[in-house]
Design a protein around this motif. Structure first.
Motif, short mmCIF file in Angstrom:
data_model
loop_
_atom_site.label_atom_id
_atom_site.label_comp_id
_atom_site.label_asym_id
_atom_site.label_seq_id
_atom_site.Cartn_x
_atom_site.Cartn_y
_atom_site.Cartn_z
N ASP A 39 -4.85 41.87 -70.98
CA ASP A 39 -4.24 41.01 -71.93
C ASP A 39 -5.04 39.64 -72.05
N LYS A 40 -6.44 39.54 -71.56
CA LYS A 40 -6.99 38.34 -71.61
C LYS A 40 -8.61 38.55 -71.61
N ALA A 41 -9.43 38.01 -72.22
CA ALA A 41 -10.77 38.20 -72.69
C ALA A 41 -11.61 37.23 -72.91
N LYS A 42 -12.82 37.10 -72.49
CA LYS A 42 -13.70 35.73 -72.88
C LYS A 42 -14.56 36.26 -74.07
N VAL A 43 -14.97 35.48 -74.78
CA VAL A 43 -15.47 35.82 -76.08
C VAL A 43 -17.02 35.46 -75.89
N SER A 44 -17.87 36.39 -76.02
CA SER A 44 -19.30 36.47 -75.71
C SER A 44 -20.17 35.21 -76.25
N ALA A 45 -21.10 34.75 -75.49
CA ALA A 45 -21.89 33.49 -76.15
C ALA A 45 -22.60 34.09 -77.30
N LYS A 213 -21.99 22.14 -76.22
CA LYS A 213 -22.05 23.02 -77.30
C LYS A 213 -22.47 24.40 -77.09
N ASP A 214 -23.24 24.59 -75.94
CA ASP A 214 -23.90 25.84 -75.48
C ASP A 214 -24.47 25.63 -74.14
N LEU A 215 -24.99 26.67 -73.48
CA LEU A 215 -25.44 26.60 -72.14
C LEU A 215 -26.53 25.77 -71.88
N ASP A 216 -27.66 25.65 -73.03
CA ASP A 216 -28.74 24.63 -72.75
C ASP A 216 -28.21 23.25 -72.80
N ASP A 217 -27.02 22.91 -73.74
CA ASP A 217 -26.50 21.50 -73.83
C ASP A 217 -25.80 21.13 -72.56
N LEU A 218 -24.99 22.33 -71.78
CA LEU A 218 -24.40 22.19 -70.68
C LEU A 218 -25.36 21.87 -69.56
N GLN A 219 -26.55 22.46 -69.49
CA GLN A 219 -27.59 22.33 -68.40
C GLN A 219 -28.01 20.95 -68.65
N ASN A 277 -4.58 11.54 -68.90
CA ASN A 277 -4.16 10.27 -68.63
C ASN A 277 -5.53 9.70 -67.69
N ILE A 278 -6.21 10.70 -67.31
CA ILE A 278 -7.31 10.09 -66.35
C ILE A 278 -8.76 10.79 -66.77
N ALA A 279 -8.75 11.80 -67.88
CA ALA A 279 -9.75 12.28 -68.65
C ALA A 279 -9.65 12.34 -70.04
N HIS A 280 -10.42 13.30 -70.69
CA HIS A 280 -10.20 13.02 -72.17
C HIS A 280 -9.43 14.02 -73.01
N GLY A 281 -8.71 14.66 -71.99
CA GLY A 281 -7.63 15.41 -72.60
C GLY A 281 -7.33 16.41 -73.55
N CYS A 282 -8.70 16.97 -73.67
CA CYS A 282 -8.61 18.00 -75.06
C CYS A 282 -9.25 19.36 -74.52
N ASN A 283 -8.76 20.58 -75.21
CA ASN A 283 -9.57 21.72 -74.80
C ASN A 283 -11.07 21.51 -75.18
N SER A 284 -11.84 22.73 -75.08
CA SER A 284 -13.19 22.56 -75.17
C SER A 284 -13.48 22.71 -76.47
N VAL A 285 -14.74 21.97 -76.91
CA VAL A 285 -15.34 21.92 -78.10
C VAL A 285 -15.80 23.39 -78.64
N ILE A 286 -16.40 24.14 -77.62
CA ILE A 286 -16.86 25.48 -77.91
C ILE A 286 -15.52 26.34 -78.45
N ALA A 287 -14.48 26.18 -77.84
CA ALA A 287 -13.24 27.03 -78.32
C ALA A 287 -12.77 26.58 -79.33
N THR A 288 -12.80 25.33 -79.97
CA THR A 288 -12.32 24.73 -80.93
C THR A 288 -13.21 25.12 -82.09
N THR A 289 -14.51 24.95 -82.07
CA THR A 289 -15.47 25.23 -83.33
C THR A 289 -15.35 26.72 -83.41
N THR A 290 -15.30 27.59 -82.04
CA THR A 290 -15.17 28.88 -82.60
C THR A 290 -14.17 29.22 -83.40
N ALA A 291 -13.05 28.82 -82.94
CA ALA A 291 -11.58 29.00 -83.82
C ALA A 291 -11.78 28.79 -85.03
#
Length: 559
Positions: A39-45, A213-219, A277-291
């Motif tokens: 009932d749950k899965a990750k979406v491939s890069a 945005k992606d793994l390169d940006d992450l690193q 309250n202590i960080a930026h409080g939003c889900n990931s950019v990669i999830a939002t832009t994929t959706a």
């Protein structure tokens, strides 16, 4: 009267579909879903990469008034609205954050919605889920270990041990770890120094994962983390410690968004979870832009009230990711209006129209603030059975005076059938292209002025109070090339002010900034205001006391 069911009982009775069926609704081939159970899965890069040239759908933000003990139901409304949009024939997806174990076992409870507007599997989402938070905790603490190890083996980089800024994290509320001394016990254990723990959701690694945005940006962003300073005050970066590659390896799977479903079998992305309250409080950019590439409408939420969550969504997430929200929904309840009007929690069941009217200015300020970003606004009145017609009408009349519309929503009790009116209004607003979104302040404004702009325009404070050392630190960062970064305010969620007991719409207050932290990898400056803690504590009676397994082996006590 119908038998009352708890959120967890409703979730357990859900008629879930295989996750491949949910992916198919968005056109995700099963080979690009990496399943975690049924009932749950990750979406491939690779699949996400293939979507780059597709047009994007409409982005709808769900935010709220300041939270009260009466409960507002922001996530519930986010889930309900996603279901409602699908019900009226729109292809819609939901994007929410993952839950932190700290508040689950503390006071706040889970973060999967409630009643008949929930995301499932609720128990998994509120516990270990797909292990993303554990990966973030491990990557963060790997860097901590490598810094102390570097110092132990000769300190080739010349790190000033008094100026190691990188702390440790764990995903639990534990006040005992806020300030600690490490490396006691003699020469073999290194050089003693003072440090501490933050909660994982306050980690810069969490913020980086949610903004990359992606793994390169992450690193690259991980490499940009400033971990310490030398005696000449020059910065030492994560890449100088050579930890960025191994951290990226630990985060490789965590970077891929998680797909689950609502009770009505509609797609929901649940990914990332910085506190608001202590960080930026939003889900990931990669999830939002994929959706947005896969659905015509994407409903997302930002943590706590609009003074924190929505401001950071607009000024940090949308600015960094180039997002343009089409509409905003502000969630309010009659009960919360009464609390803002001075009614005690135990008296909320009695009709009190005057208290509702007295409490409405809190909602009014959030409406005005959100409109100030150029985004059209509608108010969702999350309905409770104790609400009376006169109380509901008082809220509707007040909102109309503010130039907006308030719509009663019964999704908690009735699922998507109870939120059709709001769904239609959101479509009308989004299709009209009335959004003229722009952030609150420009990139090139000085850092202290950015803090003042948020404090004065969003919190309606008279002034920002900061020691000379705080102002000098901000000037140093500007000289080092960080002046263009946005500001992330760490402040109590319960009030527009820094006093959690000051409800309503206070004016004439001051915002004390006691500390500033540079999140160079995430790309923002954190201003820590008032008494806010980056490692919360557990309450006198934590939720953990009532969580356990029942005779059937099912989890009980999560909510």
């Amino acid at each position: 009267m119908a038998e009352f069911k708890t959120d967890i009982e409703i979730a357990r009775a859900a008629n879930k579909k295989p996750i491949q069926d949910i992916g198919a609704k968005l056109g995700i081939p099963s080979e690009h879903l990496l399943p975690y159970g049924h009932d749950k899965a990750k979406v491939s890069a690779d699949f996400i990469k293939s979507l780059r040239d597709r047009p994007e759908g409409k982005l709808v933000l769900v935010t709220a008034i300041n939270p009260t003990p009466a409960g507002e139901g922001k996530t519930t409304t986010t889930v309900g609205l996603g279901d409602g949009l699908n019900r009226i024939g729109k292809k819609a997806a939901i994007c929410i954050r993952e839950a932190s174990l700290g508040p689950n076992f503390g006071m706040k409870g889970g973060a999967a919605g409630g009643g008949h507007a929930q995301v499932v599997p609720m128990e998994d989402m509120n516990l270990h889920f797909t292990g993303d938070f554990h990966a973030i905790t491990s990557a963060h603490n790997l860097l901590s270990a490598m810094i102390d190890n570097h110092i132990y083996w000769g300190n080739e980089l010349g790190i000033d041990e008094r100026r190691v800024t990188w702390r440790r994290v764990m995903d639990m509320n534990d006040r005992a770890l806020r300030d600690i001394v490490v490396s006691l016990g003699g020469v073999a254990n290194g050089f003693p120094r003072q440090t501490g723990f933050d909660i994982t959701v306050a980690s810069e690694v969490m913020a980086i994962l949610c903004l990359a945005k992606d793994l390169d940006d992450l690193q690259k962003r991980l490499g940009d983390i400033v971990v310490a300073y030398r005696r000449d005050k020059s910065p030492v970066y994560c890449r100088d410690i050579k930890a960025d590659g191994a951290m990226t390896v630990l985060l490789k799977d965590a970077m891929q968004p998680n797909l689950v479903q609502t009770l009505e079998n509609n797609p929901a992305f649940v990914h990332g979870g910085p506190f608001a309250n202590i960080a930026h409080g939003c889900n990931s950019v990669i999830a939002t832009t994929t959706a947005l590439k896969l659905a015509d409408y994407v409903v997302t939420e930002a943590g706590f009230g609009a003074d924190l969550g929505a401001e950071k969504f607009f000024d940090i997430k949308c600015r960094k990711a180039g997002l343009k929200p089409a509409a905003a929904v502000i969630v309010a309840t009659v009960r919360a209006m009464k609390m803002n009007g001075g009614v005690k929690k135990e008296d909320l069941g009695s009709e009190n129209v005057e208290a509702v009217k007295k409490g409405c200015p809190n909602l009014g300020r959030h409406i005005a603030n959100t409109k100030g970003f150029g985004v059209p606004v509608v108010v969702a009145i999350n309905h409770f059975v104790s609400d009376t017609e006169a109380e509901i009408q008082a809220v509707k009349d007040y909102v109309a005076e503010q130039g907006a519309e308030a719509i009663v929503c019964r999704h908690w009790a009735d699922g998507s059938a109870g939120i059709e009116d709001l769904a239609r209004k959101v479509v009308e607003m989004a299709e009209s292209d009335a959004s003229n979104f722009s952030p609150l302040y420009p990139d090139d404004m000085p850092l202290f002025q950015k803090i003042e702009t948020i404090a004065k325009r969003i919190y309606h404070a008279d002034e920002v109070i900061a020691d000379k050392s705080v102002r000098a630190q901000l000037r140093q960062w500007e000289e080092a090339g960080y002046g263009h970064l946005p500001v992330c305010m760490a402040k109590t969620q319960y009030s527009f002010s820094t006093d959690p007991n000051l409800r309503g719409a206070p004016t004439g207050h001051s915002v004390p900034v006691r500390e500033v932290r540079l999140s160079a990898g995430a790309g923002f400056i954190v201003a820590i205001c008032g008494e806010i803690m980056t490692m919360p504590g557990l309450p006198r009676k934590p939720s953990a006391e009532v969580i356990g397994l029942n005779d059937e082996g099912n989890v009980e006590g999560l909510f």
